[in-house]
Design a protein around this motif. Structure first.
Motif, PDB file in Angstrom:
ATOM      1  N   THR A 174       0.809  -1.370   0.059  1.00  0.00           N
ATOM      2  CA  THR A 174       0.264   0.135   0.037  1.00  0.00           C
ATOM      3  C   THR A 174       0.851   1.170   0.136  1.00  0.00           C
ATOM      4  O   THR A 174       0.259   2.326   0.228  1.00  0.00           O
ATOM      5  CB  THR A 174      -1.015   0.077   1.081  1.00  0.00           C
ATOM      6  OG1 THR A 174      -0.135  -0.179   2.220  1.00  0.00           O
ATOM      7  CG2 THR A 174      -1.704  -1.189   1.200  1.00  0.00           C
ATOM      8  N   ALA A 175       2.065   1.129   0.007  1.00  0.00           N
ATOM      9  CA  ALA A 175       3.038   2.296  -0.120  1.00  0.00           C
ATOM     10  C   ALA A 175       2.913   3.183  -1.024  1.00  0.00           C
ATOM     11  O   ALA A 175       2.855   4.500  -0.959  1.00  0.00           O
ATOM     12  CB  ALA A 175       4.481   1.643  -0.143  1.00  0.00           C
ATOM     13  N   HIS A 176       2.236   2.849  -2.315  1.00  0.00           N
ATOM     14  CA  HIS A 176       2.007   3.828  -3.215  1.00  0.00           C
ATOM     15  C   HIS A 176       0.626   4.650  -3.265  1.00  0.00           C
ATOM     16  O   HIS A 176       0.169   5.387  -4.243  1.00  0.00           O
ATOM     17  CB  HIS A 176       2.247   3.037  -4.570  1.00  0.00           C
ATOM     18  CG  HIS A 176       0.991   1.999  -4.873  1.00  0.00           C
ATOM     19  ND1 HIS A 176       0.905   0.775  -4.470  1.00  0.00           N
ATOM     20  CD2 HIS A 176      -0.151   1.982  -5.597  1.00  0.00           C
ATOM     21  CE1 HIS A 176       0.006  -0.016  -4.509  1.00  0.00           C
ATOM     22  NE2 HIS A 176      -0.718   0.892  -5.512  1.00  0.00           N
ATOM     23  N   LEU A 177      -0.389   4.055  -2.181  1.00  0.00           N
ATOM     24  CA  LEU A 177      -1.579   4.542  -2.104  1.00  0.00           C
ATOM     25  C   LEU A 177      -1.555   5.974  -1.468  1.00  0.00           C
ATOM     26  O   LEU A 177      -0.943   6.293  -0.759  1.00  0.00           O
ATOM     27  CB  LEU A 177      -2.604   3.598  -1.629  1.00  0.00           C
ATOM     28  CG  LEU A 177      -2.622   2.162  -2.125  1.00  0.00           C
ATOM     29  CD1 LEU A 177      -3.508   1.381  -1.166  1.00  0.00           C
ATOM     30  CD2 LEU A 177      -3.148   2.165  -3.515  1.00  0.00           C
ATOM     31  N   SER A 178      -2.604   6.706  -2.150  1.00  0.00           N
ATOM     32  CA  SER A 178      -2.918   7.879  -1.274  1.00  0.00           C
ATOM     33  C   SER A 178      -3.499   7.484   0.171  1.00  0.00           C
ATOM     34  O   SER A 178      -3.893   6.319   0.530  1.00  0.00           O
ATOM     35  CB  SER A 178      -3.913   8.749  -1.985  1.00  0.00           C
ATOM     36  OG  SER A 178      -5.247   8.212  -2.067  1.00  0.00           O
TER      37      SER A 178
END
Length: 936
Positions: A810-814
């Motif tokens: 989920t690191a790339h999620l807003s």
């Protein structure tokens, strides 16, 4: 026109045939809004997706051939997809009707569900799953199922299908007079029903539209299956959209060239009135494609149908488009249609429309006389039906089945009817004295029981009668209450109090005030030899004017009281609290009155709102106040004033749209007012369980900025303190003051106390719950989003390794996207206990990060006159054993209180559990003792 299978055995054949036609027809879902392109899925796509999901259900062992799976969804699309997915897997889908928002009623419904179906799986969304998990039902979420690989991309077409006489689907009765019964449909019944309807009404090339929920037989049988059988388009509209703006009913019919739809009488009247009130009226509405509005579910007033028919013709509809109809869930919705509505009934001067004749080829009908029927009129009595369109009985309820089915296959509908000279059926009422109000069923016994157990002074027990009569103004049935008054109702003042109590009780049961509440002498309420009142005879006497002399004049009618929860005698909108003002403006728009007319303790009771209005109000409040959860309908019914409604919505977590730091939780009482300061998440709901333990005391909670979209967050600690200081002084201009804070709230108590003391005011109580002087040790510098990865292994079954993997995924999620993903990781029980939603998680993240930045820069200084610290066992990440935490960390407060006027109170539990059940009972006792010691 679609080529029909010659011998369809299974309802899946209907969908397969529609898919095989490859004509591009299918389903349109208007759930994105009126001005957006609807979601569209063809029958071919639906068939393929259903088979994929069916294979997943089979592979997971959730559904087996002939087994039952219960489905429960909010959207039409999810209902449709998972109905056919269960069917494609060879199972029997039971489409559950909406579960009540009233906790006791919901518990009874779900216990009944478990009693009927045992361990049958309940398929639903993760969001809705907590409801079923809380009652220990076998919940399976579609998010979990969707992650499974479809071992066989399709369900084998060679897998054995059930026979025509096997059960194909299950719907539920309304259950308004008891637990819902599960109506079993065979494949034969459903197929023969849609064949007969399509032939009788010539709908083979018509598009269909439904705006009622999928669990309703008029949606499932009348619209959905018939459209699939014909292979034509069907449009699904969210119910709330049309309830809010009824005129759009005609706009949807026009825009999507709909040929077939359903509407009860009361909504048809509301839609027609709404359309005529629009600036453009009927201009631009083209109903030339429309051939059937099946109008059923309640009595159809001829004048209503005639007025609507004239509007339809102005829009290009053909004569007799409205079809007054009759049917039951047990008969696949309508099985009688008046093909000459409304002309037939206008010509014959019928006040209520005939429902015409039954579907040919699939039904027989007979009238069965009752003991007290006039033998000279054999065409009047109970309506019995038999044939292929009749259901196979109630699932797991042989007693209910035997009560309505004869050995030779006749079903007693429970409706009383009459055949006219031309063989058309006229409905006269219900055998079991059911009131049909705006399309909803209520038992006379249900209303009478509520009245006689409400402890109403002046009402004689066992001399109460409830029935319905037509109300021209409401364009629907309305309630009439007859009662025998006791001595406690003697005198105008006492009689008004009795009538007021009866009004409130009926209003709570069926969402409308009685049309009349009439006190009668016992001589006019004779009982039978077995002690029963004859409601039929009482109703007849009322409608023929026999009780006119007893209808009370305005001087004795219920009047609004002058004292109540507002306590301010306010008559101007500007003098109301912000949330009450917003509620008044929204409510006034629904009932079409001035907002000022709603001010007063019982003003909402007299507002003229009905059940349709309550549905509109519910959605308008949710939208207007931006409430992220559904408002329970019983909550609205029990509120008789703006103050009532403000209080109930506050308990849900509702606040005014204009940011207001103060949330009044209790505004009356003789004891010292208490201000409650929030923890780091900024919300005030953590205090709700404590309220019942703090009686006779005004209580005000503070809420942080940022819990609702568009509010922003505080610009540091001083901005927060200045805002709260001004808000508290606005509510209580002068001291003494009392504060209690939880965790971060303890910091706020300390700093606010310093501010008030510096201003020369007295602070008699400064309480902190489990908060050290320096909160860095508990809140730290880590962001809330990062903290969640540490919390997940504690509150879920995830391992640390899985949590770290989730962190990388989920690191790339807003932040918004992250909290949506995070929500799916919590169990239904955790979601229910913490009352979580995705928007609430997102809000907590915003506010917590703001508070953590404040804590990171905060160093305590100065002293206050008094402090009470409540000590619990520390959480593991606090990094201190209990004895060190209590004596040294929390003991550090001794240096921040003048003359060491600090009191420590040990309470059971941990930082999280101390003010939750069951430990809150111990905490409140300690808290109240501390308040008493400070003489407040």
């Amino acid at each position: 026109m679609l080529s029909k299978p010659s011998t369809p055995q299974h309802i899946l054949d209907l969908l397969e045939d529609a898919a095989a036609a490859s004509n591009g027809n299918g389903l349109l879902f208007l759930d994105r809004g009126w001005n957006e392109t609807p979601s569209r899925i063809t029958y071919s796509e639906l068939y393929e997706q259903a088979k994929i999901n069916g294979s997943r259900l089979l592979d997971a062992g959730i559904v087996e051939k002939g087994s039952i799976a219960i489905t429960y969804f909010e959207s039409h699309w999810e209902n449709v997809l998972w109905f056919w997915s269960v069917t494609a897997a060879g199972g029997i889908c039971a489409v559950l009707n909406p579960v009540s928002n009233e906790p006791k009623t919901a518990a009874g419904q779900l216990d009944n569900l478990k009693s009927l179906f045992g361990e049958a799986p309940v398929l639903t969304t993760h969001k809705l799953s907590a409801l079923f998990a809380s009652r220990k039902l076998n919940v399976k979420t579609i998010e979990q199922i969707g992650k499974r690989k479809a071992v066989n991309s399709t369900v084998s077409s060679e897998s054995p299908k059930t026979t025509r006489d096997d059960i194909a689907a299950i719907l539920f009765t309304s259950g308004s007079t008891g637990h819902s019964k599960a109506v079993q449909y065979s494949h034969t019944q459903l197929i023969r029903s849609v064949e007969a309807k399509s032939s009788h009404l010539s709908t083979y090339d018509k598009s269909f539209m439904s705006w009622i929920s999928f669990d309703h037989s008029a949606c499932f049988c009348e619209v959905h299956l018939q459209a699939i059988y014909n292979g034509t388009d069907q449009v699904f509209v969210p119910t709330s959209d049309l309830i809010l703006e009824p005129y759009r009913f005609f706009h949807v019919l026009s825009q999507y060239k709909v040929g077939y739809t359903f509407s009860p009488n009361f909504f048809l009247a509301a839609a027609a009135k709404s359309l005529e009130s629009q600036p453009d009226g009927v201009n631009g509405v083209d109903l030339s494609y429309l051939s059937v509005i099946m109008c059923g579910g309640e009595a159809n007033r001829t004048t209503t149908l005639d007025a609507t028919d004239r509007i339809l013709r102005q829009c290009g509809a053909k004569p007799h488009t409205i079809k007054a109809a009759y049917g039951l869930s047990e008969t696949c919705s309508a099985c009688y249609y008046n093909l000459e509505s409304p002309d037939y009934d206008v010509r014959n001067n019928n006040i209520f429309a005939s429902v015409g004749k039954h579907l040919p080829g699939v039904l027989e009908m007979k009238i069965v006389s009752r003991e007290d029927d006039d033998p000279a009129n054999p065409d009047e009595g109970l309506v019995f039906l038999r044939g292929d369109a009749i259901f196979k009985g109630y699932y797991n309820n042989p007693t209910a089945t035997a009560a309505c089915m004869t050995d030779d296959g006749w079903m007693n509908t429970g409706d009383i009817g009459r055949l006219d000279a031309e063989g058309n059926l006229h409905l006269l009422g219900r055998q079991k004295e059911v009131l049909v109000l705006n399309g909803n069923n209520y038992s006379s016994f249900e209303i009478e029981y509520a009245l006689e157990t409400a402890g109403i002074p002046g009402l004689e027990i066992s001399y109460t009668a409830a029935f319905s009569t037509w109300d021209q103004e409401r364009n629907s049935e309305a309630v009439v209450i007859l009662f025998n008054p006791t001595e406690a109702a003697i005198g105008p003042k006492n009689m008004r109090a009795t009538l007021q109590a009866i009004d409130k009780c009926v209003f709570t049961v069926c969402a409308q005030k009685p049309l009349h509440v009439i006190p009668l002498p016992k001589v006019l309420m004779p009982k039978s030899t077995i002690g029963k009142l004859s409601r039929a005879k009482l109703k007849q006497s009322f409608e023929t004017g026999g009780f006119n002399d007893y209808v009370l004049g305005s001087e004795q009618a219920p009047q609004p009281q002058t004292n109540g929860k507002t306590g301010n005698g306010a008559k101007s909108l500007d003098s109301l609290p912000p949330l009450q003002k917003e509620i008044a403006q929204i409510y006034a728009g629904i009932v079409n009155v001035q907002p000022e007319d709603l001010i007063g303790p019982d003003a909402l009771l007299s507002s003229g709102i009905n059940s349709l209005g309550f549905m509109r109000l519910k959605k308008a409040l949710e939208k207007g106040l931006k409430i992220h959860q559904e408002i329970p309908m019983p909550l609205l019914l029990r509120c008789h004033s703006l103050a009532d409604l403000e209080y109930e919505l506050t308990l849900l977590g509702t606040v005014s749209q204009q940011y207001e730091p103060i949330v009044p939780l209790a505004t009356e009482g003789s004891k010292q007012p208490l201000f409650l300061l929030h923890p780091g998440a900024g919300e005030f709901l953590c205090w709700i369980g404590l309220l019942k333990y703090l009686p006779d005391r005004p209580i005000y909670a503070l809420r942080a900025k940022g819990l609702h979209p568009g509010e922003g967050t505080f610009d540091g600690l001083q901005d927060l303190l200045d805002t709260y200081y001004k808000a508290i002084r606005r509510v209580q201009p002068n001291g003494p003051y009392a504060f209690l804070g939880y965790c971060f709230g303890g910091l706020l108590c300390f700093e606010l106390t310093k501010m008030f003391e510096a201003a020369g005011e007295s602070v008699v109580f400064c309480g902190g719950i489990d908060n050290p002087p320096n909160l860095k040790v508990t809140m730290g510098q880590v962001q809330y989003r990062t903290l969640m990865f540490e919390v997940l292994p504690v509150v879920t079954d995830m391992t640390e390794e899985q949590s770290n993997a989730f962190k990388e995924e989920t690191a790339h999620l807003s932040d918004e996207e992250f909290y949506e993903a995070l929500f799916t990781k919590f169990s239904p029980e955790f979601i229910e206990n913490m009352d979580l939603t995705v928007p609430r998680l997102q809000a907590f993240g915003r506010v917590e990060d703001c508070m953590r930045l404040i804590v990171d820069k905060y160093e305590p200084s100065g002293q206050v006159g008094t402090t009470d610290i409540f000590r619990a066992d520390p959480m593991p990440h606090f990094g201190s054993p209990p004895e060190v935490w209590k004596s040294e960390v929390l003991g550090g407060w001794r240096g921040f209180v003048r003359e060491e006027n600090v009191a420590f109170h040990d309470v059971p539990g941990t930082h999280i559990s101390l003010i939750k059940e069951p430990l809150i009972a111990d905490f409140q006792q300690t808290l109240n003792e501390a308040l008493e010691k400070r003489e407040i």
